[in-house]
Design an enzyme around this catalytic site. Structure first.
Site, PDB file in Angstrom:
ATOM      1  N   CYS A 180      -5.355  23.126  28.782  1.00 50.32           N
ATOM      2  CA  CYS A 180      -6.387  22.026  28.098  1.00 50.32           C
ATOM      3  C   CYS A 180      -5.741  21.861  26.803  1.00 50.32           C
ATOM      4  O   CYS A 180      -4.523  22.419  26.860  1.00 50.32           O
ATOM      5  CB  CYS A 180      -7.853  22.469  28.034  1.00 50.32           C
ATOM      6  N   ARG A 210      -6.555  27.699  30.382  1.00 48.05           N
ATOM      7  CA  ARG A 210      -7.840  28.484  30.346  1.00 48.05           C
ATOM      8  C   ARG A 210      -8.138  28.807  31.753  1.00 48.05           C
ATOM      9  O   ARG A 210      -8.819  28.436  32.613  1.00 48.05           O
ATOM     10  CB  ARG A 210      -8.954  27.550  29.885  1.00 48.05           C
ATOM     11  N   ILE A 237      -9.495  31.290  34.784  1.00 52.15           N
ATOM     12  CA  ILE A 237     -10.672  31.769  34.929  1.00 52.15           C
ATOM     13  C   ILE A 237     -10.807  33.118  36.097  1.00 52.15           C
ATOM     14  O   ILE A 237     -11.715  33.529  36.707  1.00 52.15           O
ATOM     15  CB  ILE A 237     -11.727  30.803  35.593  1.00 52.15           C
ATOM     16  N   ASP A 238      -9.442  33.738  35.774  1.00 50.15           N
ATOM     17  CA  ASP A 238      -9.491  34.860  36.900  1.00 50.15           C
ATOM     18  C   ASP A 238     -10.339  36.078  36.542  1.00 50.15           C
ATOM     19  O   ASP A 238     -11.106  36.591  37.549  1.00 50.15           O
ATOM     20  CB  ASP A 238      -7.871  35.665  36.690  1.00 50.15           C
ATOM     21  N   ASP A 249     -11.102  30.292  16.271  1.00 55.65           N
ATOM     22  CA  ASP A 249     -11.836  28.918  16.051  1.00 55.65           C
ATOM     23  C   ASP A 249     -11.705  28.500  14.647  1.00 55.65           C
ATOM     24  O   ASP A 249     -12.022  27.493  14.116  1.00 55.65           O
ATOM     25  CB  ASP A 249     -13.378  29.026  16.584  1.00 55.65           C
TER      26      ASP A 249
HETATM   27  C1  UD1 Z   1     -14.950  30.506  23.874  1.00 59.10           C
HETATM   28  C2  UD1 Z   1     -15.248  29.484  22.954  1.00 59.10           C
HETATM   29  C3  UD1 Z   1     -14.300  29.201  22.014  1.00 59.10           C
HETATM   30  C4  UD1 Z   1     -13.363  30.417  21.492  1.00 59.10           C
HETATM   31  C5  UD1 Z   1     -13.221  31.569  22.516  1.00 59.10           C
HETATM   32  C6  UD1 Z   1     -12.788  32.714  21.651  1.00 59.10           C
HETATM   33  C7  UD1 Z   1     -17.309  28.449  24.033  1.00 59.10           C
HETATM   34  C8  UD1 Z   1     -17.914  27.267  24.682  1.00 59.10           C
HETATM   35  N1  UD1 Z   1     -15.985  28.365  23.806  1.00 59.10           N
HETATM   36  O1  UD1 Z   1     -14.003  30.077  24.813  1.00 59.10           O
HETATM   37  O2  UD1 Z   1     -14.631  28.146  21.240  1.00 59.10           O
HETATM   38  O3  UD1 Z   1     -12.378  29.947  21.022  1.00 59.10           O
HETATM   39  O4  UD1 Z   1     -14.459  31.700  23.458  1.00 59.10           O
HETATM   40  O5  UD1 Z   1     -13.473  33.144  20.835  1.00 59.10           O
HETATM   41  O6  UD1 Z   1     -17.930  29.115  23.774  1.00 59.10           O
HETATM   42  N2  UD1 Z   1      -8.705  34.240  29.555  1.00 59.10           N
HETATM   43  C9  UD1 Z   1      -8.258  34.677  30.781  1.00 59.10           C
HETATM   44  N3  UD1 Z   1      -8.940  34.748  32.000  1.00 59.10           N
HETATM   45  C10 UD1 Z   1     -10.148  34.495  32.075  1.00 59.10           C
HETATM   46  C11 UD1 Z   1     -11.013  34.160  30.873  1.00 59.10           C
HETATM   47  C12 UD1 Z   1     -10.410  33.994  29.526  1.00 59.10           C
HETATM   48  O7  UD1 Z   1      -7.081  34.936  30.833  1.00 59.10           O
HETATM   49  O8  UD1 Z   1     -10.652  34.534  33.142  1.00 59.10           O
HETATM   50  C13 UD1 Z   1      -8.015  34.167  28.505  1.00 59.10           C
HETATM   51  C14 UD1 Z   1      -8.087  32.834  27.809  1.00 59.10           C
HETATM   52  O9  UD1 Z   1      -7.248  32.103  28.280  1.00 59.10           O
HETATM   53  C15 UD1 Z   1      -8.015  32.916  26.424  1.00 59.10           C
HETATM   54  C16 UD1 Z   1      -8.547  34.350  26.099  1.00 59.10           C
HETATM   55  O10 UD1 Z   1      -8.843  34.937  27.463  1.00 59.10           O
HETATM   56  O11 UD1 Z   1      -6.504  32.968  25.984  1.00 59.10           O
HETATM   57  C17 UD1 Z   1     -10.123  34.051  25.586  1.00 59.10           C
HETATM   58  O12 UD1 Z   1     -10.749  33.174  26.326  1.00 59.10           O
HETATM   59  P1  UD1 Z   1     -12.394  33.461  26.151  1.00 59.10           P
HETATM   60  O13 UD1 Z   1     -13.006  34.370  25.325  1.00 59.10           O
HETATM   61  O14 UD1 Z   1     -12.863  33.468  27.830  1.00 59.10           O
HETATM   62  O15 UD1 Z   1     -12.703  32.002  25.576  1.00 59.10           O
HETATM   63  P2  UD1 Z   1     -13.711  30.842  26.316  1.00 59.10           P
HETATM   64  O16 UD1 Z   1     -15.077  31.288  26.579  1.00 59.10           O
HETATM   65  O17 UD1 Z   1     -12.919  30.062  27.121  1.00 59.10           O
END
Ligand code: UD1
Length: 418
Positions: free
Chosen positions: A116, A121, A123-124, A306
């Site tokens: 994105c 992003r 989702i593992d 953010d």
């Molecule tokens: C949420 C917020 C977003 C904020 C982020 C971090 C919402 C809708 N969005 O996004 O505004 O910037 O938290 O505070 O609430 N990751 C993995 N694997 C996963 C999940 C995440 O590698 O399965 C990585 C992501 O690529 C990223 C990091 O972990 O680099 C943070 O992601 P995450 O905390 O999950 O953020 P979001 O929930 O997507």
């Protein structure tokens, strides 16, 4: 695509009640499909992302209405559990519906994620932890079929990173799983605490929210209730930094001061004053901002990713040098090329931005690359000399309710052009 024209150099002063939090409201909307009966969300921000989430709920067969910042969702008749590819591409955070769908139907159909605007992003973490609870995932092209053949069961899950979205999905799924779930290294963001509080009022048994280790005792069912969505801490910071670049003052209402704690020291180092006074948070900027050394974005209670762009835009015209290290998302510096078009002197090396404060920015035609990068360009334009044109405002509309109206009420000269 619309744009904002901004005439810089007008001092912002006044007070505002901050909009409801986008990131707080989205998981609550997801929760509405899990609960029996009606969920009512007050102070729900009117944003394109919120409207997209309501369309997703309509797609499940929920009855939804949204008027005057009140969203009402009746999920009694919901009988579908699929989110279309196109919808998921539009709003990646729609993955937060996964845990709720699995809790409600034992099935979900979503899209495998891609990149994105702010980076990959993956989702593992969502998938691995839901697998530990008995879910099975099958990929078919871009589609992900998820099911729990033997129901959701409690498990102990240690997240390798405190992902906000994965923690939300676990809270939703584990609330109605059989037995107890423990989530180690859970995200601690205020939005997690709000979701857990809401679910508990619906009948869930969650403890430890905000502390890093969650314990969730599954219950047979949940019953919908009302919630007033918390004030948006990220939007509040955008208004504070916008005020700061004009040397102004602001009183912000409707926000928990504690949620701003990670930002108090960086604001103070830049020369701003920020303090709680009764039900308001008073913010005052100096005549000239100072570089603040270094900040690193971290999971809460660290400095929020953010607000990274908002701070960079604030410090583009300041005395001294600042370093910003982005540790959460890999592509969150795209707006910097646009800031440099406005006369900023910022170098990006990998995950580090080196901001050499300049005397003043000048107006320019710039393009929003993403939501927070876009609002940061508006902030920069407010402090710049001359007129700027910030285009691709559809990104900004995903997270700010009437941004131009709020800024104009504080004295900004800003107009939306379609
Ligand atoms: C949420 C917020 C977003 C904020 C982020 C971090 C919402 C809708 N969005 O996004 O505004 O910037 O938290 O505070 O609430 N990751 C993995 N694997 C996963 C999940 C995440 O590698 O399965 C990585 C992501 O690529 C990223 C990091 O972990 O680099 C943070 O992601 P995450 O905390 O999950 O953020 P979001 O929930 O997507």
């Amino acid at each position: 695509m619309g744009c904002f024209t901004v005439e810089g150099g007008h001092r912002l002063e006044g007070s505002l009640t901050v909009q409801g939090s986008k990131n707080g409201a989205l998981p609550l909307l997801a929760a509405s499909v899990l609960v029996n009966g009606t969920t009512c969300l007050r102070h729900c921000p009117d944003l394109t992302d919120i409207r997209a989430a309501l369309l997703i709920l309509d797609g499940f067969g929920c009855k939804t209405s949204f008027r005057d910042n009140v969203a009402v969702i009746d999920s009694a008749a919901a009988d579908r559990y699929s989110i279309a590819d196109e919808t998921m591409r539009e709003m990646r955070s729609s993955i937060v519906f996964l845990g709720a769908l699995l809790g409600r139907f034992g099935h979900a159909e979503v899209s495998a994620p891609g990149g994105c605007e702010i980076g990959l992003r993956p989702i593992d973490l969502h998938i691995e932890s839901l697998k530990a609870m008995g879910c099975v995932f099958e990929e078919e092209g871009s589609r992900l079929h998820c099911s729990c053949p033997n129901g959701l069961k409690g498990a102990t899950i240690a997240l390798s990173f405190p992902s906000v979205g994965a923690t939300e999905n676990l809270l939703l799924a584990a609330s109605v799983a059989k037995g107890k779930t423990r989530v180690i290294n859970a995200a601690r963001e205020p939005e997690i605490v709000e979701l857990a509080d809401f679910l508990n009022r619906c009948g869930a048994r969650i403890s430890g929210a905000g502390e890093g280790i969650l314990e969730i005792e599954g219950v047979a069912s949940l019953t919908g209730c009302e919630e007033t969505v918390a004030g948006d801490r990220i939007a509040a910071v955008t208004y504070m930094t916008s005020c700061a670049v004009t040397g102004g003052r602001l009183a912000v209402r409707g926000l928990d001061f504690n949620s701003l704690m990670p930002l108090v020291a960086p604001f103070e180092k830049a020369g701003c004053q920020i303090e709680r006074s009764g039900d308001a948070i008073n913010f005052a900027a100096p005549k000239r901002l100072k570089g603040f050394g270094m900040v690193r974005t971290m999971p809460y209670p660290g400095f929020p990713t953010d607000s990274q762009a908002a701070f960079t835009a604030m410090l583009a015209a300041s005395d001294g040098t600042s370093l910003v290290v982005e540790n959460i998302f890999e592509s969150r510096f795209k707006y910097i090329a646009q800031l440099n078009k406005m006369g900023a002197d910022i170098r990006v090396e990998g995950r580090i931005a080196v901001i050499q404060g300049v005397e003043r920015l000048h107006g320019a035609d710039v393009v929003s690359p993403d939501l927070r990068g876009g609002s940061a360009l508006v902030t920069a334009a407010l402090g710049a000399q001359g007129v700027s044109r910030v285009s691709a405002v559809h990104y900004i509309d995903r997270g700010y309710e009437k941004l131009e109206g709020v800024l104009a009420s504080l004295g900004a000269v800003i107009e939306r052009k379609t």
